[in-house]
Design a protein around this motif. Sequence first.
Motif, mmCIF file in Angstrom:
data_model
loop_
_atom_site.group_PDB
_atom_site.id
_atom_site.type_symbol
_atom_site.label_atom_id
_atom_site.label_comp_id
_atom_site.label_asym_id
_atom_site.label_seq_id
_atom_site.Cartn_x
_atom_site.Cartn_y
_atom_site.Cartn_z
ATOM 1 N N ALA A 63 0.893 -1.320 -0.121
ATOM 2 C CA ALA A 63 0.100 -0.071 0.111
ATOM 3 C C ALA A 63 0.784 1.121 0.049
ATOM 4 O O ALA A 63 0.354 2.275 -0.265
ATOM 5 C CB ALA A 63 -1.022 0.030 1.273
ATOM 6 N N THR A 64 2.123 1.059 0.309
ATOM 7 C CA THR A 64 3.125 2.458 0.196
ATOM 8 C C THR A 64 3.842 2.514 -0.972
ATOM 9 O O THR A 64 4.232 3.561 -1.294
ATOM 10 C CB THR A 64 4.149 2.288 1.438
ATOM 11 O OG1 THR A 64 5.101 1.418 1.185
ATOM 12 C CG2 THR A 64 3.455 1.986 2.747
ATOM 13 N N SER A 65 3.771 1.661 -1.921
ATOM 14 C CA SER A 65 4.646 1.547 -2.929
ATOM 15 C C SER A 65 3.832 1.963 -4.401
ATOM 16 O O SER A 65 2.654 1.669 -4.580
ATOM 17 C CB SER A 65 5.357 0.507 -3.368
ATOM 18 O OG SER A 65 4.704 -0.555 -3.440
ATOM 19 N N ALA A 66 4.529 2.837 -5.266
ATOM 20 C CA ALA A 66 3.878 2.862 -6.656
ATOM 21 C C ALA A 66 5.173 2.556 -7.628
ATOM 22 O O ALA A 66 5.712 3.470 -7.883
ATOM 23 C CB ALA A 66 3.383 4.217 -6.742
ATOM 24 N N ARG A 67 4.953 1.437 -7.911
ATOM 25 C CA ARG A 67 5.966 0.835 -8.739
ATOM 26 C C ARG A 67 6.302 1.584 -9.925
ATOM 27 O O ARG A 67 7.528 2.031 -10.454
ATOM 28 C CB ARG A 67 5.926 -0.654 -9.141
ATOM 29 C CG ARG A 67 5.589 -1.435 -7.921
ATOM 30 C CD ARG A 67 6.967 -2.373 -7.657
ATOM 31 N NE ARG A 67 6.691 -3.261 -6.694
ATOM 32 C CZ ARG A 67 7.240 -3.074 -5.417
ATOM 33 N NH1 ARG A 67 8.049 -2.233 -5.305
ATOM 34 N NH2 ARG A 67 7.145 -4.213 -4.465
ATOM 35 N N LEU A 68 5.236 2.188 -10.615
ATOM 36 C CA LEU A 68 5.501 2.667 -12.037
ATOM 37 C C LEU A 68 6.014 4.270 -11.741
ATOM 38 O O LEU A 68 6.900 4.660 -12.541
ATOM 39 C CB LEU A 68 3.868 3.119 -12.670
ATOM 40 C CG LEU A 68 3.356 1.668 -13.126
ATOM 41 C CD1 LEU A 68 2.094 2.222 -13.640
ATOM 42 C CD2 LEU A 68 4.009 1.164 -14.291
ATOM 43 N N TRP A 132 3.676 8.880 1.432
ATOM 44 C CA TRP A 132 3.007 8.159 0.407
ATOM 45 C C TRP A 132 2.614 6.899 0.379
ATOM 46 O O TRP A 132 3.263 5.722 0.573
ATOM 47 C CB TRP A 132 4.189 8.351 -0.667
ATOM 48 C CG TRP A 132 3.694 7.985 -2.038
ATOM 49 C CD1 TRP A 132 3.322 6.442 -2.749
ATOM 50 C CD2 TRP A 132 3.368 8.420 -3.278
ATOM 51 N NE1 TRP A 132 2.917 6.568 -3.614
ATOM 52 C CE2 TRP A 132 2.860 7.573 -4.318
ATOM 53 C CE3 TRP A 132 3.411 9.939 -3.549
ATOM 54 C CZ2 TRP A 132 2.546 8.042 -5.627
ATOM 55 C CZ3 TRP A 132 3.052 10.601 -4.656
ATOM 56 C CH2 TRP A 132 2.617 9.623 -5.722
ATOM 57 N N PHE A 133 1.105 6.851 0.618
ATOM 58 C CA PHE A 133 0.457 5.333 0.742
ATOM 59 C C PHE A 133 -0.811 5.648 0.499
ATOM 60 O O PHE A 133 -1.375 6.585 0.275
ATOM 61 C CB PHE A 133 0.849 4.904 2.143
ATOM 62 C CG PHE A 133 0.637 5.840 3.273
ATOM 63 C CD1 PHE A 133 -0.719 5.899 3.686
ATOM 64 C CD2 PHE A 133 1.544 6.418 3.824
ATOM 65 C CE1 PHE A 133 -1.114 6.935 4.621
ATOM 66 C CE2 PHE A 133 1.273 7.394 4.851
ATOM 67 C CZ PHE A 133 -0.024 7.532 5.330
ATOM 68 N N LYS A 134 -1.396 4.546 0.078
ATOM 69 C CA LYS A 134 -2.992 4.564 -0.135
ATOM 70 C C LYS A 134 -3.618 4.248 1.336
ATOM 71 O O LYS A 134 -3.665 3.277 1.894
ATOM 72 C CB LYS A 134 -3.205 3.141 -0.945
ATOM 73 C CG LYS A 134 -2.709 3.220 -2.429
ATOM 74 C CD LYS A 134 -3.010 1.920 -3.125
ATOM 75 C CE LYS A 134 -2.098 1.768 -4.410
ATOM 76 N NZ LYS A 134 -1.069 1.023 -4.193
ATOM 77 N N GLU A 135 -4.156 5.421 1.737
ATOM 78 C CA GLU A 135 -4.517 5.535 3.181
ATOM 79 C C GLU A 135 -5.621 4.510 3.332
ATOM 80 O O GLU A 135 -5.877 3.954 4.297
ATOM 81 C CB GLU A 135 -5.032 6.913 3.525
ATOM 82 C CG GLU A 135 -5.189 7.227 5.077
ATOM 83 C CD GLU A 135 -5.584 8.641 5.192
ATOM 84 O OE1 GLU A 135 -5.973 8.783 6.439
ATOM 85 O OE2 GLU A 135 -5.698 9.376 4.407
#
Length: 181
Positions: A63-68, A132-135
């Motif tokens: 939920a904390t990462s945005a690979r792109l 930075w995460f998907k809360e």
Amino acid sequence: MDFYELVKQRQSTRAFDTERMVDREIIARILEAGRLSPSACNAQPWHFIVVDEPDLKNKVADATSARLLGMNHFTKQAPVHIIVVEEKVNFSSGIGGLVKDKHFAFLDIGIATAHICLAAESEGLGSCILGWFKESKVKELLNIPKNKRVVLDIIIGYAAQPLREKRRKSSEEVISFNTYQ
């Protein structure tokens, strides 16, 4: 290590030793530093959730990462995530925040987070503060009520990277005495 050396040494760790876990006793000491940190009107507007169960920790890391975007791709390496949830401030802090147009809870959480990271460093651990995460996903995974705000994720573990030279603005750029320069 003296305090000023500790401050010089602390850095945002983005590579962790995946073979070394962190004892809960150490985490308890680190969290005590956060719990004892100062807050406006002693409001203590925080709740810390320690996530160290591997499967759950990996879901939180997802939920904390945005690979792109290349954001936070290292978070699964850290054996511990400390999720910081904002709690209500007390009456005095709330009124003071309204009068002075300041969100004291965020300031207080920042202070507690700094204490936690410095305590981790003093224990020989690395840390990184994530905003930075998907809360909504973190709330779902950790059963955090919808009306609560997840402010930060502090990841902690044994660093697997060398100490870097700090690049900071010069003292002259950020410090002045008796007037703004």
